[in-house]
Design an enzyme around this catalytic site. Structure first.
Site, PDB file in Angstrom:
ATOM      1  N   LYS A  92     -48.831   5.539  19.116  1.00 23.63           N
ATOM      2  CA  LYS A  92     -49.098   6.773  19.867  1.00 23.63           C
ATOM      3  C   LYS A  92     -50.469   7.375  19.582  1.00 23.63           C
ATOM      4  O   LYS A  92     -51.086   7.959  20.457  1.00 23.63           O
ATOM      5  CB  LYS A  92     -48.003   7.798  19.581  1.00 23.63           C
ATOM      6  CG  LYS A  92     -46.657   7.365  20.144  1.00 23.63           C
ATOM      7  CD  LYS A  92     -45.879   8.525  20.702  1.00 23.63           C
ATOM      8  CE  LYS A  92     -44.729   8.054  21.542  1.00 23.63           C
ATOM      9  NZ  LYS A  92     -43.692   7.324  20.771  1.00 23.63           N
ATOM     10  N   GLU A 114     -45.315  17.596  24.636  1.00 23.94           N
ATOM     11  CA  GLU A 114     -43.862  17.593  24.543  1.00 23.94           C
ATOM     12  C   GLU A 114     -43.492  16.478  23.581  1.00 23.94           C
ATOM     13  O   GLU A 114     -44.240  15.510  23.432  1.00 23.94           O
ATOM     14  CB  GLU A 114     -43.223  17.345  25.911  1.00 23.94           C
ATOM     15  CG  GLU A 114     -43.109  15.878  26.331  1.00 23.94           C
ATOM     16  CD  GLU A 114     -44.441  15.172  26.582  1.00 23.94           C
ATOM     17  OE1 GLU A 114     -45.422  15.856  26.920  1.00 23.94           O
ATOM     18  OE2 GLU A 114     -44.482  13.932  26.424  1.00 23.94           O
ATOM     19  N   SER A 387     -44.216  -1.664  17.638  1.00 24.27           N
ATOM     20  CA  SER A 387     -44.848  -0.396  18.011  1.00 24.27           C
ATOM     21  C   SER A 387     -44.905   0.647  16.901  1.00 24.27           C
ATOM     22  O   SER A 387     -45.757   1.527  16.930  1.00 24.27           O
ATOM     23  CB  SER A 387     -44.126   0.191  19.232  1.00 24.27           C
ATOM     24  OG  SER A 387     -42.738   0.305  18.987  1.00 24.27           O
TER      25      SER A 387
HETATM   26  C1  LIG Z   1     -42.555   6.715  21.318  1.00 23.07           C
HETATM   27  C2  LIG Z   1     -42.297   5.371  20.813  1.00 23.07           C
HETATM   28  C3  LIG Z   1     -41.889   4.320  21.662  1.00 23.07           C
HETATM   29  C4  LIG Z   1     -41.582   4.515  23.126  1.00 23.07           C
HETATM   30  O1  LIG Z   1     -42.625   4.963  23.907  1.00 23.07           O
HETATM   31  P1  LIG Z   1     -43.440   4.018  24.892  1.00 23.07           P
HETATM   32  O2  LIG Z   1     -44.271   4.961  25.674  1.00 23.07           O
HETATM   33  O3  LIG Z   1     -42.447   3.278  25.734  1.00 23.07           O
HETATM   34  O4  LIG Z   1     -44.237   3.097  24.056  1.00 23.07           O
HETATM   35  C5  LIG Z   1     -41.732   3.052  21.129  1.00 23.07           C
HETATM   36  N1  LIG Z   1     -41.932   2.805  19.821  1.00 23.07           N
HETATM   37  C6  LIG Z   1     -42.323   3.782  18.965  1.00 23.07           C
HETATM   38  C7  LIG Z   1     -42.516   3.443  17.536  1.00 23.07           C
HETATM   39  C8  LIG Z   1     -42.510   5.094  19.432  1.00 23.07           C
HETATM   40  O5  LIG Z   1     -42.890   6.051  18.571  1.00 23.07           O
END
Ligand SMILES: *Cc1c(COP(=O)(O)O)cnc(C)c1O
Length: 430
Positions: A92, A114, A387
């Site tokens: 993010k 948000e 992610s």
């Molecule tokens: C917020 C988040 C997601 C989901 O958001 P996307 O916009 O679909 O990437 C996925 N993995 C992590 C670790 C997150 O913090």
């Protein structure tokens, strides 16, 4: 080469995207489109963005060959793009830095955001501290209760967290409240959206800030594959979890022209795609308008947004960005579901075979990669976007796994609350 030039000038990805906003916001959005059009190709802006990614985030993030996991499965080689190693623990921050840099240049000292699980809120609070910007984060009152460590983090970083008491007191209510704030304070306020959703230009802009993930992979993968004496230059499949779709678009987008590489998004199937407890907007939703754009959303027959369910709060967005929806329509990306219990099992598996504690969101992608790898040959490869890291989830995992969880000789063979599926333990401790 797959021909792909989206969005159009009005922010449409085929029938999806666009900009649905009140008159007040129309001006703010035009101003933002103009600023982004100007700085998108500005060498100074881009150089500063790259410096921030290198020195504040710690990029490039490595790609890691999950050798023990791959060997155990006995199929394709699994590689992990380590977004979990970024500052603040997820992808993010890549996006938030870019938007905060735009806010500074546009002379907007007040930032709103948000957040659902709090990850986007923490990333936003972090960059506001770094740049000396005021930060207000809207968060559903239920989520404030459920995600208290992230609330503390945001406050430590100097942000104001506003609990939203309306509706179901979760992410969609926080979204509405943030939009309302923006309408009332457009002059001095920049709204940092956390995923590839919202009215144009947000979906394409956020994607462009996240593209760095896939761009790094394009240069990292050939070297890694060559070091294993594999003939291919790029992976056979790229797998990412999908909430709103930003980590998926970040890794998918640079791969779109590479048609030999399959792009697979993993949605939260919760307790099952055939129940009403999931967050699979692309597989189970229908076309509608949410958050200022047309896309796939989970709605009832009256068009009311329905509640989502997932073990991972970050995948609980009741819609998805317009671009992931368009890639599905074009047939360039496919979407699949992974249930809560499959994700939890993959979470434990990665912890134990590789020494990496993944976010529960990312565990969905890992779980699907493990299934897919089994059907593939050892000289093939799968690249997973890891992610985020799982530190934020250890409490959830302990709760789901039972009170004596950490004391058991083997933590395998877990039963997930609310699921009657009992996992087969790999090694029985008798
Ligand atoms: C917020 C988040 C997601 C989901 O958001 P996307 O916009 O679909 O990437 C996925 N993995 C992590 C670790 C997150 O913090």
């Amino acid at each position: 080469m797959f021909d792909y030039q989206y969005p159009d000038a009005a922010g449409h990805f085929g029938p999806y995207g666009g900009s649905f906003a009140s008159e007040t916001l129309t001006f703010a959005l035009q101003e933002l489109r103009a600023a982004w059009a100007r700085y998108q190709h500005d060498t100074q802006f881009q150089a500063e963005y790259q410096r921030e990614l290198a020195h504040f985030v710690g990029r490039p993030s490595p790609v890691y060959h999950a050798q023990r996991l791959s060997a155990e499965i006995g199929g394709a080689q699994i590689f992990l793009k380590r977004e979990d190693l970024n500052h603040t623990g997820a992808h993010k921050i890549n996006n938030v830095i870019g938007q905060a840099m735009l806010a500074k240049r546009m002379g907007k000292p007040r930032i709103i955001a948000e957040t659902g699980a709090g990850q986007h809120g923490v990333a936003t609070a972090t960059i506001c501290a770094r740049y000396g910007l005021e930060c207000i984060v809207y968060m559903g009152a239920e989520d404030v209760k459920r995600q208290s460590p992230n609330v503390f983090r945001m406050k430590l970083l100097g942000a104001t967290v506003v609990p939203v008491e309306s509706g179901s007191k979760t992410l969609k209510d926080a979204l509405n409240e943030a939009m309302r704030d923006w309408v009332a304070n457009v002059d001095n306020t920049f709204y940092i959206i956390g995923t590839v959703a919202g009215p144009a230009p947000y979906p394409a802009m956020v994607r462009d800030f996240q593209r760095v993930i896939g761009e790094e992979c394009l240069t990292q993968m050939p070297e890694l594959l060559a070091s294993l004496n594999l003939a291919a230059q790029q992976p056979d499949a790229v797998v990412a979890c999908v909430g709103g779709g930003s980590n998926a678009m970040g890794i998918f987008h640079p791969y779109i022209p590479f048609e030999a590489t399959r792009l697979i998004g993993v949605e939260a199937a919760g307790e099952g795609l055939d129940t009403d407890k999931h967050a699979a907007s692309l597989q189970k939703g229908s076309s509608g308008v949410l958050h200022g754009n047309r896309t796939f959303i989970l709605q009832d027959k009256d068009g009311q947004i329905t509640e989502t369910h997932s073990i991972s709060a970050g995948l609980g967005y009741p819609g998805v960005g317009p671009e992931p929806a368009w890639l599905q329509a074009l047939g360039r990306a496919q979407y699949v579901g992974i249930t809560d219990s499959e994700a939890l099992q993959a979470f434990h598996h990665l912890c134990r075979t590789e020494g990496i504690i993944p976010a529960l969101e990312s565990s969905h992608a890992v779980a699907y990669a493990m299934k897919l790898a089994k059907e593939m040959r050892p000289e093939q490869s799968i690249l997973v976007n890891l992610s985020g890291r799982g530190d934020k989830d250890i409490g959830t995992v302990a709760d789901l796994s039972g009170e004596d969880f950490y004391d058991r000789p083997s933590m395998r063979g877990l039963k997930v609350k609310g699921s009657d599926k009992q996992h087969e333990p790999h090694h029985r401790n008798v």
